[in-house]
Design a protein around this motif. Structure first.
Motif, mmCIF file in Angstrom:
data_model
loop_
_atom_site.group_PDB
_atom_site.id
_atom_site.type_symbol
_atom_site.label_atom_id
_atom_site.label_comp_id
_atom_site.label_asym_id
_atom_site.label_seq_id
_atom_site.Cartn_x
_atom_site.Cartn_y
_atom_site.Cartn_z
ATOM 1 N N VAL A 40 3.439 -2.470 18.434
ATOM 2 C CA VAL A 40 2.305 -1.544 18.417
ATOM 3 C C VAL A 40 2.868 -0.180 18.024
ATOM 4 O O VAL A 40 3.820 0.304 18.638
ATOM 5 C CB VAL A 40 1.616 -1.469 19.789
ATOM 6 N N MET A 41 2.271 0.428 17.022
ATOM 7 C CA MET A 41 2.769 1.713 16.513
ATOM 8 C C MET A 41 1.650 2.747 16.572
ATOM 9 O O MET A 41 0.517 2.482 16.172
ATOM 10 C CB MET A 41 3.261 1.557 15.066
ATOM 11 N N VAL A 42 1.982 3.914 17.116
ATOM 12 C CA VAL A 42 1.059 5.047 17.161
ATOM 13 C C VAL A 42 1.533 6.052 16.114
ATOM 14 O O VAL A 42 2.671 6.514 16.157
ATOM 15 C CB VAL A 42 1.043 5.708 18.552
ATOM 16 N N ALA A 43 0.654 6.359 15.165
ATOM 17 C CA ALA A 43 0.995 7.305 14.088
ATOM 18 C C ALA A 43 0.175 8.571 14.280
ATOM 19 O O ALA A 43 -1.063 8.522 14.255
ATOM 20 C CB ALA A 43 0.721 6.690 12.728
ATOM 21 N N ARG A 44 0.852 9.665 14.498
ATOM 22 C CA ARG A 44 0.165 10.944 14.737
ATOM 23 C C ARG A 44 0.411 11.883 13.560
ATOM 24 O O ARG A 44 1.551 12.077 13.120
ATOM 25 C CB ARG A 44 0.682 11.574 16.028
ATOM 26 N N ASP A 45 -0.666 12.483 13.090
ATOM 27 C CA ASP A 45 -0.568 13.458 12.005
ATOM 28 C C ASP A 45 -0.104 14.794 12.592
ATOM 29 O O ASP A 45 -0.813 15.430 13.375
ATOM 30 C CB ASP A 45 -1.933 13.625 11.342
ATOM 31 N N ILE A 46 1.110 15.206 12.249
ATOM 32 C CA ILE A 46 1.675 16.448 12.798
ATOM 33 C C ILE A 46 1.838 17.505 11.709
ATOM 34 O O ILE A 46 2.661 18.406 11.832
ATOM 35 C CB ILE A 46 3.025 16.172 13.485
ATOM 36 N N THR A 47 1.042 17.387 10.657
ATOM 37 C CA THR A 47 1.140 18.353 9.553
ATOM 38 C C THR A 47 0.877 19.767 10.044
ATOM 39 O O THR A 47 1.632 20.700 9.749
ATOM 40 C CB THR A 47 0.145 17.982 8.444
ATOM 41 N N ALA A 48 -0.232 19.937 10.815
ATOM 42 C CA ALA A 48 -0.568 21.268 11.324
ATOM 43 C C ALA A 48 0.510 21.764 12.284
ATOM 44 O O ALA A 48 0.852 22.953 12.299
ATOM 45 C CB ALA A 48 -1.924 21.238 12.021
ATOM 46 N N HIS A 49 1.038 20.844 13.089
ATOM 47 C CA HIS A 49 2.095 21.215 14.032
ATOM 48 C C HIS A 49 3.340 21.703 13.291
ATOM 49 O O HIS A 49 3.964 22.691 13.686
ATOM 50 C CB HIS A 49 2.423 20.008 14.903
ATOM 51 N N VAL A 101 0.806 -1.224 0.000
ATOM 52 C CA VAL A 101 0.000 0.000 0.000
ATOM 53 C C VAL A 101 0.840 1.276 0.000
ATOM 54 O O VAL A 101 0.301 2.361 -0.231
ATOM 55 C CB VAL A 101 -0.950 0.019 1.222
ATOM 56 N N LEU A 102 2.136 1.176 0.261
ATOM 57 C CA LEU A 102 2.988 2.363 0.330
ATOM 58 C C LEU A 102 4.051 2.321 -0.761
ATOM 59 O O LEU A 102 4.414 1.239 -1.237
ATOM 60 C CB LEU A 102 3.684 2.449 1.698
ATOM 61 N N PRO A 103 4.567 3.485 -1.147
ATOM 62 C CA PRO A 103 5.696 3.511 -2.078
ATOM 63 C C PRO A 103 6.868 2.715 -1.498
ATOM 64 O O PRO A 103 7.078 2.684 -0.284
ATOM 65 C CB PRO A 103 6.032 5.006 -2.190
ATOM 66 N N THR A 138 6.817 11.310 5.931
ATOM 67 C CA THR A 138 5.804 12.038 5.161
ATOM 68 C C THR A 138 5.115 11.082 4.195
ATOM 69 O O THR A 138 5.720 10.109 3.716
ATOM 70 C CB THR A 138 6.433 13.197 4.373
ATOM 71 N N LEU A 139 3.867 11.366 3.925
ATOM 72 C CA LEU A 139 3.082 10.585 2.964
ATOM 73 C C LEU A 139 2.246 11.535 2.124
ATOM 74 O O LEU A 139 1.754 12.552 2.627
ATOM 75 C CB LEU A 139 2.155 9.597 3.681
ATOM 76 N N ASP A 140 2.097 11.214 0.868
ATOM 77 C CA ASP A 140 1.186 11.945 -0.010
ATOM 78 C C ASP A 140 -0.145 11.207 -0.008
ATOM 79 O O ASP A 140 -0.268 10.107 -0.549
ATOM 80 C CB ASP A 140 1.754 12.034 -1.427
ATOM 81 N N ILE A 141 -1.136 11.806 0.646
ATOM 82 C CA ILE A 141 -2.458 11.195 0.759
ATOM 83 C C ILE A 141 -3.419 12.029 -0.061
ATOM 84 O O ILE A 141 -3.728 13.171 0.288
ATOM 85 C CB ILE A 141 -2.907 11.111 2.224
ATOM 86 N N GLY A 142 -3.886 11.465 -1.146
ATOM 87 C CA GLY A 142 -4.711 12.244 -2.065
ATOM 88 C C GLY A 142 -3.879 13.350 -2.657
ATOM 89 O O GLY A 142 -2.790 13.127 -3.194
ATOM 90 N N ALA A 143 -4.386 14.571 -2.532
ATOM 91 C CA ALA A 143 -3.670 15.723 -3.083
ATOM 92 C C ALA A 143 -2.877 16.461 -2.009
ATOM 93 O O ALA A 143 -2.320 17.525 -2.286
ATOM 94 C CB ALA A 143 -4.663 16.685 -3.737
ATOM 95 N N THR A 144 -2.848 15.912 -0.800
ATOM 96 C CA THR A 144 -2.179 16.612 0.296
ATOM 97 C C THR A 144 -0.894 15.896 0.685
ATOM 98 O O THR A 144 -0.802 14.676 0.615
ATOM 99 C CB THR A 144 -3.091 16.717 1.529
ATOM 100 N N HIS A 145 0.071 16.695 1.108
ATOM 101 C CA HIS A 145 1.354 16.182 1.585
ATOM 102 C C HIS A 145 1.331 16.288 3.099
ATOM 103 O O HIS A 145 1.268 17.386 3.656
ATOM 104 C CB HIS A 145 2.494 17.021 1.003
ATOM 105 N N ARG A 146 1.366 15.160 3.786
ATOM 106 C CA ARG A 146 1.178 15.151 5.226
ATOM 107 C C ARG A 146 2.412 14.575 5.925
ATOM 108 O O ARG A 146 3.119 13.731 5.376
ATOM 109 C CB ARG A 146 -0.071 14.373 5.627
#
Length: 766
Positions: free
Chosen positions: A302-311, A246-248, A274-282
């Motif tokens: 166990v892995m916790v993945a937090r979206d820190i794009t806004a941060h 599912v990932l590059p 970083t991941l490109d999800i749809g048209a956004t770079h997160r």
């Protein structure tokens, strides 16, 4: 009897299985579970009584006491009471000689069971096998005793001994089975609570929770609803698939390496990716911890993945605000210091000279005031563009604040003279660029700049270099602006001297080192007509100092207002002291007023307060103003003067003719006297131009009804020429130098009252 023993065991096993089913069925519903449990215990006790061991007609024994005792210990009050009630009722219904002893034994068993349960809950006793076996012996011995005594039967030793040994064992077996059932029930309840708690926590956490095996396969995914869009696919469809599906490839390889590193570590590992999800770079922050057990035979994390794009965006914005100027986009002072420090290290390492240029726009405040702040901002932006266009990759530009900019030139040369020439060339180009016209809206504006330059390849601190460049820049401004100066140590020494002088002035005011001297003023007949209060500083090292040596430093240090007010207070105290003197009691005293004093909103109130505090006569106080003081706010100056004039205070216009002389001043201002500046007097009698100006001043004064006094009179020729052209009052070394108040008092009492030459003869400067 052996058959009866195995039957009891079978009933106990059946009872335990039914109790297990009962517990699972009601799943934490306490009251229904206890009622059903009591019914099961009671029914088991009754079944035991259906096939007992008969001791005599109407007298029998069985395992009911074991069942009822455990009902009270493990079932609790509700289940125990219900079970005992059922068993007692059934035994009484059967009747016989042993009915009453049997019922009594069951009631005693219930009481002992409840007591044992209470003792267990308070941790007074333990619930181990020895204790349970002892409890079984106790209830059965008491029951058999009651049965034998109340039924009147003779003891049957073999049967009683056998039952005494067998039934406590049955009780122990039932207790252990029920204890195990209870522990498993509690463990299941705790597990369910833990699972519910963890389920709530994992769904409340606004992050993705992933369980990944050592091959990067998704074993479990918990995705909050608000972050469903962060997955490449539906969570359920991702399960069982590998990250490489599912990932590059590059990102999957990096994450798989991270998972395997986490498996080898005993502490949580972190990664940012970083991941490109749809048209956004997160941007995500991942943290992984290895599980202590294998899942499906494989190690897992166990892995916790937090979206820190806004941060990250906020960090970038904070960085922009912290290190860059919002108006021009240039690095700010803090960023400049960082770069300057790095450049210092490189220059010290390779021995090359670098340069710091401090640039200040000339007269920018006037442009800002004239065109407005919006136009001023436009000009600063255009300046920034021009400065940036001159920088190479190794150079940098920064805005220090206001209209001050800085340019860093790195790696100029290993030879100071060549570095000096290179920096001069750039400075000349920058000045030329700054002189080009600026388009500020519909207006075209011209300006220039002053540049201070410091060369460095030594270990000066960044702040020291900035200070040195500043000093050189101010030297360029003092030299006429639109030029550049290199820093020389003499600039620093001049600043150090000024700072020392400022501190000495502060200490001098505290120690009372300042004094007021009075220079007498005479009329055309030589009579004492007034005195001017002049401050003097009795310096502990340099002796008596006149104002020209310290007034400038006092003004820069912000001490001029304090010093001027002190002179006014001292002069008023002296006026009050002279008020009863036969000669000095009618002599007016002139005090110079600075712009800082005059333009205070409560200046007139301050003066009246000083007069009231000291008791000085207001009509003998003459305040001297300069034309430059009046230019700033004519209306405010007139208001203060009118307010004081009502109380008798008089005003003189000092240094008339040297500033912004205007006839409108003479029309508007409530003046009493014009003072001819000594620059006109000094050139007499040779300078006919000065004489023309003096004649004009005296004519104007006569027209407006003002007195005229000339200062700086030092020769008889000057005095004669002034007197012949209408001047009636004089002040200067020809007559007397400034002196302490006591010396002036002594002089006044010895002066002849009718001849000027007699007054002048003894005090003329030789």
């Amino acid at each position: 009897m052996v058959l009866h023993f195995f039957q009891s065991i079978t009933l106990i096993l059946a009872l335990c299985w039914l109790q297990s089913v009962n517990t699972r069925f009601w799943r934490g519903r306490s009251v229904p579970a206890q009622v059903t449990s009591g019914l099961l215990f009671g029914a088991t006790a009754i079944v035991n009584m259906l096939d007992p061991i008969w001791l005599a007609p109407g007298v029998f024994i069985d395992a009911r006491l074991a069942v009822l005792g455990m009902a009270c210990v493990f079932g609790g009050p509700l289940a125990g009471c219900l079970a005992v009630s059922m068993a007692v009722a059934y035994r009484l219904e059967l009747g016989g000689a042993g009915a009453v002893p049997g019922a009594a034994g069951m009631l005693i068993t219930a009481l002992l069971g409840f007591a044992y349960r209470h003792a267990l809950s308070r941790h007074w006793v333990r619930g181990g096998a020895p204790q349970m076996l002892g409890f079984g012996f106790l209830i059965h011995l008491l029951a058999l005793f009651l049965l034998l005594v109340l039924s009147g039967l003779a003891p049957v030793s073999v049967l009683i001994l056998s039952m005494t040994l067998m039934l406590p064992v049955v009780t122990l077996m039932l207790a252990l089975l029920l204890q195990d059932l209870q522990q498993r029930s509690q463990a299941n309840s705790a597990l369910e609570e833990s699972e519910a708690r963890m389920r709530a926590i994992t769904h409340a956490i606004p992050d993705l929770l992933l369980v990944l095996d050592e091959d990067g396969r998704y074993l479990d995914i918990v995705s909050p609803v608000q972050h469903r869009h962060l997955l490449y696919d539906d969570a359920a469809r991702l399960q069982g698939r590998r990250m490489h599906d599912v990932l590059p490839t590059a990102k999957a390889d990096r994450l798989l390496a991270f998972v395997r590193q986490s498996l080898l570590s005993r502490t949580p590992e972190a990664i940012e990716y970083t991941l490109d999800i749809g048209a956004t770079h997160r941007t995500f922050e991942g943290r992984a911890q290895a599980l202590d057990i294998n899942l499906d035979g494989r190690k897992a994390v166990v892995m916790v993945a937090r979206d820190i794009t806004a941060h990250k965006a906020a960090e970038a914005e904070i960085m922009q605000l912290a290190f860059f100027d919002p108006l021009t986009g240039l690095p700010n002072r803090r960023r400049l210091i960082d770069r300057l420090t790095q450049m210092q290290a490189r220059s010290a390492q390779d021995g090359t000279f670098s340069a710091l240029l401090c640039i200040d726009l000339d007269d920018f405040k006037k442009i800002n005031d004239l065109r407005g702040s919006a136009a001023g901002d436009q000009m600063l932006q255009q300046v920034a563009c021009r400065l940036e266009s001159f920088t190479r990759e190794t150079h940098s530009v920064a805005r220090m604040g206001g209209d001050k900019f800085a340019v860093l030139l790195s790696g100029l040369s290993t030879v100071r003279e060549q570095a000096h020439s290179a920096a001069s060339l750039v400075a000349g180009q920058l000045l030329e660029a700054l002189r080009a016209p600026y388009q500020l809206g519909p207006n075209v504006q011209f300006s220039s700049g002053s540049i201070g330059i410091v060369l460095f390849n030594e270990t000066f601190s960044a702040n020291e270099l900035l200070q040195q460049a500043d000093l050189a820049m101010y030297a360029a401004k003092d030299a006429g602006k639109n030029t550049w100066y290199f820093f020389v140590p003499a600039f620093q020494e001049a600043v150090n001297s000024r700072l020392r002088l400022e501190e000495e002035i502060r200490q001098g005011l505290l120690r009372g080192e300042f004094h007021v001297h009075y220079q007498p003023q005479f009329d055309e007949r030589g009579h004492l007509a007034g005195a001017e209060a002049l401050v003097r500083w009795q310096h502990p090292e340099h002796g008596l100092m006149i104002p020209g040596h310290f007034i400038g430093a006092a003004e820069q240090a912000g001490l001029l207002q304090q010093l001027d007010h002190w002179v006014l207070v001292e002069a008023c105290h002296q006026l009050a002291a002279w008020s009863g003197h036969p000669v000095m009691g009618s002599v007016p005293v002139s005090v110079n007023i600075s712009a800082v004093q005059l333009h205070q909103g409560d200046f007139s109130t301050q003066v009246m307060g000083v007069l009231a505090e000291t008791g000085a006569p207001a009509n003998l106080l003459m305040l001297e103003l300069t034309e430059s003081v009046l230019v700033r706010d004519m209306a405010l100056a007139i208001a203060h003067m009118e307010a004081l004039r009502v109380h008798g205070v008089r005003f003189a216009l000092d240094d008339f003719g040297t500033g912004y002389s205007s006839l409108s001043y003479l029309q508007q201002l409530p003046l009493d006297e014009l003072k001819i500046d000594q620059s006109f007097v000094r050139s007499l009698p040779a300078d006919t131009g000065s004489l023309v100006i003096i004649r004009a001043i005296t004519a104007l004064a006569e027209s407006f009804g003002f007195d005229v006094i000339a200062e700086g009179v030092e020769t008889d020729a000057q005095h004669t020429l002034l007197a012949s052209n209408g001047c009636r009052y004089f002040q200067g070394y020809l007559f007397a130098q400034p002196m302490p108040a006591q010396a002036l008092t002594t002089l006044a009492t010895t002066l002849p009252r009718n001849e000027r030459h007699a007054a002048a003869s003894g005090i003329r400067r030789r």
